[in-house]
Write a protein that holds these residues in place. Structure first.
Motif, PDB file in Angstrom:
ATOM      1  N   LEU A 271     -18.581  19.706  30.571  1.00 44.50           N
ATOM      2  CA  LEU A 271     -19.421  18.816  31.226  1.00 44.50           C
ATOM      3  C   LEU A 271     -18.870  17.488  31.678  1.00 44.50           C
ATOM      4  CD1 LEU A 271     -22.722  19.385  29.237  1.00 44.50           C
ATOM      5  CD2 LEU A 271     -21.858  20.793  31.123  1.00 44.50           C
ATOM      6  N   ARG A 272     -19.218  16.994  32.988  1.00 45.01           N
ATOM      7  CA  ARG A 272     -18.767  15.523  33.048  1.00 45.01           C
ATOM      8  C   ARG A 272     -19.786  15.214  34.174  1.00 45.01           C
ATOM      9  NH1 ARG A 272     -16.335  19.399  36.582  1.00 45.01           N
ATOM     10  NH2 ARG A 272     -15.566  18.784  38.417  1.00 45.01           N
ATOM     11  N   TYR A 273     -20.055  13.840  33.989  1.00 46.46           N
ATOM     12  CA  TYR A 273     -20.954  13.206  35.070  1.00 46.46           C
ATOM     13  C   TYR A 273     -20.044  11.878  35.674  1.00 46.46           C
ATOM     14  CZ  TYR A 273     -21.088   9.171  31.921  1.00 46.46           C
ATOM     15  OH  TYR A 273     -20.786   8.022  31.006  1.00 46.46           O
TER      16      TYR A 273
ATOM     17  N   TRP B  59     -16.149  13.085  30.449  1.00 49.07           N
ATOM     18  CA  TRP B  59     -15.861  14.548  30.275  1.00 49.07           C
ATOM     19  C   TRP B  59     -16.242  14.931  28.644  1.00 49.07           C
ATOM     20  CZ3 TRP B  59     -13.958  19.352  32.325  1.00 49.07           C
ATOM     21  CH2 TRP B  59     -13.697  20.399  31.298  1.00 49.07           C
ATOM     22  N   ILE B  60     -17.041  15.928  28.365  1.00 50.89           N
ATOM     23  CA  ILE B  60     -17.432  16.360  27.007  1.00 50.89           C
ATOM     24  C   ILE B  60     -17.124  17.984  26.920  1.00 50.89           C
ATOM     25  CG2 ILE B  60     -19.742  16.575  27.412  1.00 50.89           C
ATOM     26  CD1 ILE B  60     -18.044  15.943  23.981  1.00 50.89           C
TER      27      ILE B  60
ATOM     28  N   VAL C 202     -23.209   3.694  34.794  1.00 52.42           N
ATOM     29  CA  VAL C 202     -24.063   4.991  34.313  1.00 52.42           C
ATOM     30  C   VAL C 202     -23.350   5.266  32.761  1.00 52.42           C
ATOM     31  CG1 VAL C 202     -24.616   5.756  36.713  1.00 52.42           C
ATOM     32  CG2 VAL C 202     -22.475   6.415  35.570  1.00 52.42           C
ATOM     33  N   TYR C 203     -24.247   6.326  32.406  1.00 54.27           N
ATOM     34  CA  TYR C 203     -23.731   6.967  31.074  1.00 54.27           C
ATOM     35  C   TYR C 203     -24.503   8.420  30.821  1.00 54.27           C
ATOM     36  CZ  TYR C 203     -27.869   5.383  28.332  1.00 54.27           C
ATOM     37  OH  TYR C 203     -29.315   5.313  27.874  1.00 54.27           O
ATOM     38  N   SER C 204     -24.093   9.042  29.975  1.00 54.05           N
ATOM     39  CA  SER C 204     -24.738  10.349  29.515  1.00 54.05           C
ATOM     40  C   SER C 204     -24.945  10.304  28.046  1.00 54.05           C
ATOM     41  CB  SER C 204     -24.047  11.448  30.339  1.00 54.05           C
ATOM     42  OG  SER C 204     -24.918  12.426  30.123  1.00 54.05           O
ATOM     43  N   LYS C 205     -25.472  11.258  27.673  1.00 57.24           N
ATOM     44  CA  LYS C 205     -25.730  11.461  26.202  1.00 57.24           C
ATOM     45  C   LYS C 205     -26.335  13.013  25.811  1.00 57.24           C
ATOM     46  CE  LYS C 205     -29.328   8.727  26.046  1.00 57.24           C
ATOM     47  NZ  LYS C 205     -30.823   8.012  25.542  1.00 57.24           N
TER      48      LYS C 205
ATOM     49  N   LEU D 272     -27.115   8.192  42.528  1.00 49.01           N
ATOM     50  CA  LEU D 272     -26.684   7.065  41.834  1.00 49.01           C
ATOM     51  C   LEU D 272     -25.864   7.702  40.596  1.00 49.01           C
ATOM     52  CD1 LEU D 272     -30.563   5.712  41.330  1.00 49.01           C
ATOM     53  CD2 LEU D 272     -28.431   4.604  42.308  1.00 49.01           C
ATOM     54  N   PHE D 273     -25.965   9.094  40.304  1.00 48.55           N
ATOM     55  CA  PHE D 273     -25.229   9.835  39.220  1.00 48.55           C
ATOM     56  C   PHE D 273     -25.282  11.277  39.773  1.00 48.55           C
ATOM     57  CE2 PHE D 273     -29.578   8.689  37.542  1.00 48.55           C
ATOM     58  CZ  PHE D 273     -29.947   9.687  37.249  1.00 48.55           C
ATOM     59  N   SER D 274     -24.484  12.222  39.326  1.00 46.66           N
ATOM     60  CA  SER D 274     -24.269  13.396  39.231  1.00 46.66           C
ATOM     61  C   SER D 274     -23.657  13.915  37.957  1.00 46.66           C
ATOM     62  CB  SER D 274     -23.723  13.625  40.617  1.00 46.66           C
ATOM     63  OG  SER D 274     -22.387  13.089  40.901  1.00 46.66           O
ATOM     64  N   ALA D 275     -23.552  15.253  38.018  1.00 45.06           N
ATOM     65  CA  ALA D 275     -22.817  16.037  36.976  1.00 45.06           C
ATOM     66  C   ALA D 275     -22.495  17.509  37.308  1.00 45.06           C
ATOM     67  CB  ALA D 275     -23.646  15.963  35.572  1.00 45.06           C
ATOM     68  N   LYS D 276     -21.468  17.809  36.572  1.00 46.79           N
ATOM     69  CA  LYS D 276     -20.941  19.234  37.107  1.00 46.79           C
ATOM     70  C   LYS D 276     -20.520  19.850  35.454  1.00 46.79           C
ATOM     71  CE  LYS D 276     -18.857  19.791  40.923  1.00 46.79           C
ATOM     72  NZ  LYS D 276     -17.549  19.931  41.905  1.00 46.79           N
ATOM     73  N   GLU D 277     -20.566  21.337  35.656  1.00 39.57           N
ATOM     74  CA  GLU D 277     -19.992  22.038  34.432  1.00 39.57           C
ATOM     75  C   GLU D 277     -18.905  22.807  34.881  1.00 39.57           C
ATOM     76  OE1 GLU D 277     -22.683  24.462  31.639  1.00 39.57           O
ATOM     77  OE2 GLU D 277     -22.254  25.739  33.063  1.00 39.57           O
TER      78      GLU D 277
END
Length: 418
Positions: free
Chosen positions: A400-402, A346-347, A125-128, A322-327
């Motif tokens: 934020l982190r996924y 994490w960003i 996975v990745y995020s942007k 498949l993926f998830s994210a939190k703040e």
């Protein structure tokens, strides 16, 4: 303006073991990541991702402006004319860089967990951030089955609109999604037939939703969408396949090649095949918003005195997590311990503090090639042991982190989950 080589002095894959071990030991399982910038030739940068104003065309004006920053990525950007490492995240330790992709290949059990590494052989996975002045063409991402026809992987994705990066709407803070219920395949076919006659009218068959800061969407593969002009955090599957279904966007021509780039060559003029890559039922869903819209949910198990953890991306795609994210928000002078069942990337969005032994600092402006203290990969090893995060500043510390697939036994469902 002198060219900057982002991979200068890169430690090669066959020499990663030693520096990775040193970095993991020094960071307690945390890896510092450097900014990964990606241009798109067919889009106009929205200029809210903190890149210095002079640097948006540092890959060259012919490559297009930089409108994306990728996080924790072992996925290559599928851009024409790309530099070899485009889209790939670099780890930084004592002034030396190495690829996160190589680190996972070297020590996948430690970085992403034994089960995930055994199943996917990579961080899947990745995020942007994607950040544009106006809308993106109405497009879809192929399903796993369709992507495999060209040796790729399918791509479900998700959106979250962080308030910290959305002080302005830019030109069009609405996203067209799916197709209006009752739309026929013949109508879509007509749009494709009219490709070279100007605006092919695909948006006449869709419906726009106003984008709301602090909320998000879950978009399955095969579903048409034309993302609007809010800066977007986008956790997704580790693939860069897509097909553009809109021929003109804000007066700019979208070439047919961007419709068929991830389809078999002998199908590039087969309109029935192209339309067949759409998930028709999901596109014409009479309750599209109910099926795909996400409001944040407080994770009460991981929130406490002076800190709050929100689910911002959750639910399943075709029955799969498949993926998830939190703040995570930590108030000034407070700290918390993150102990989680899986790795995450994490960003930092706001404030300053510390994660373990690593500093967290939200930059105001980033020069191309400059290293920052806002991005960290939290390894499986560190997540299981527990990581202390402390707010050392005078404003809330927000990050934020996924996560990858099948991490959370308590992941909330949403309207479209099955």
């Amino acid at each position: 303006m002198p060219q900057i080589s982002l991979d200068e002095g890169l430690v090669k894959s066959d020499n990663v073991a030693s520096i990775l071990d040193s970095a993991m030991n020094a960071g307690g399982g945390l890896l510092r990541l450097t900014p990964t910038w990606v241009p798109r030739s067919f889009l106009q940068p929205g200029r809210r991702i903190k890149l210095h104003p002079s640097d948006y065309y540092r890959f060259g004006a012919d490559r297009g402006g930089i409108d994306e920053r990728w996080f924790g990525s072992t996925t290559e950007a599928a851009n024409e004319g790309r530099v070899w490492h485009e889209g790939l995240s670099f780890c930084l330790h004592e002034g030396q860089k190495f690829l996160l992709k190589d680190a996972v290949a070297e020590a996948g059990d430690r970085l992403i967990g034994k089960d995930m590494f055994a199943k996917y052989d990579r961080w899947p996975v990745y995020s942007k951030f994607f950040d544009n002045m106006g809308p993106i063409p109405h497009h879809m991402h192929q399903s796993q089955e369709d992507a495999e026809l060209v040796g790729q992987e399918g791509k479900p994705e998700s959106y979250y609109f962080p308030p910290q990066l959305n002080n302005v709407d830019n030109n069009f803070a609405y996203t067209f999604m799916g197709l209006e219920p009752g739309t026929t395949k013949d109508q879509v076919r007509k749009c494709l037939e009219n490709w070279n006659e100007g605006d092919n009218g695909i948006l006449d068959l869709s419906r726009a939703h106003r984008l709301k800061r602090g909320t998000g969407w879950l978009i399955p593969p095969g579903v048409l969408h034309a993302p609007g002009s809010l800066c977007t955090y986008e956790p997704q599957w580790g693939s860069d396949v897509f097909g553009m279904f809109q021929s003109i966007v804000e007066g700019r021509y979208v070439p047919w090649s961007l419709l068929v780039k991830d389809m078999p060559e002998d199908k590039h003029q087969d309109l029935d095949f192209i339309i067949g890559q759409l998930d028709w039922e999901k596109n014409v869903d009479t309750h599209f918003k109910e099926s795909n819209y996400l409001e944040p949910i407080v994770d009460t198990d991981r929130s406490g005195d002076g800190y709050e953890d929100l689910w911002i991306v959750y639910g399943r795609v075709d029955g799969k997590q498949l993926f998830s994210a939190k703040e995570l928000t930590i108030q000034p002078g407070k700290k918390c311990t993150l102990q989680e069942p899986g790795a995450s990337s994490w960003i930092t969005m706001q404030g300053k503090g510390k994660m373990g032994s690593l500093n967290l600092q939200t930059p105001a402006s980033i020069r191309f090639g400059e290293n920052t203290e806002d991005e960290i990969f939290i390894s499986y090893e560190a997540a299981n042991a527990g990581v202390v995060i402390e707010n050392t500043g005078s404003e809330p510390l927000v990050g934020l982190r996924y996560f990858g697939p099948d991490v959370h036994p308590n992941l909330p469902l949403h309207g479209g989950s099955k």
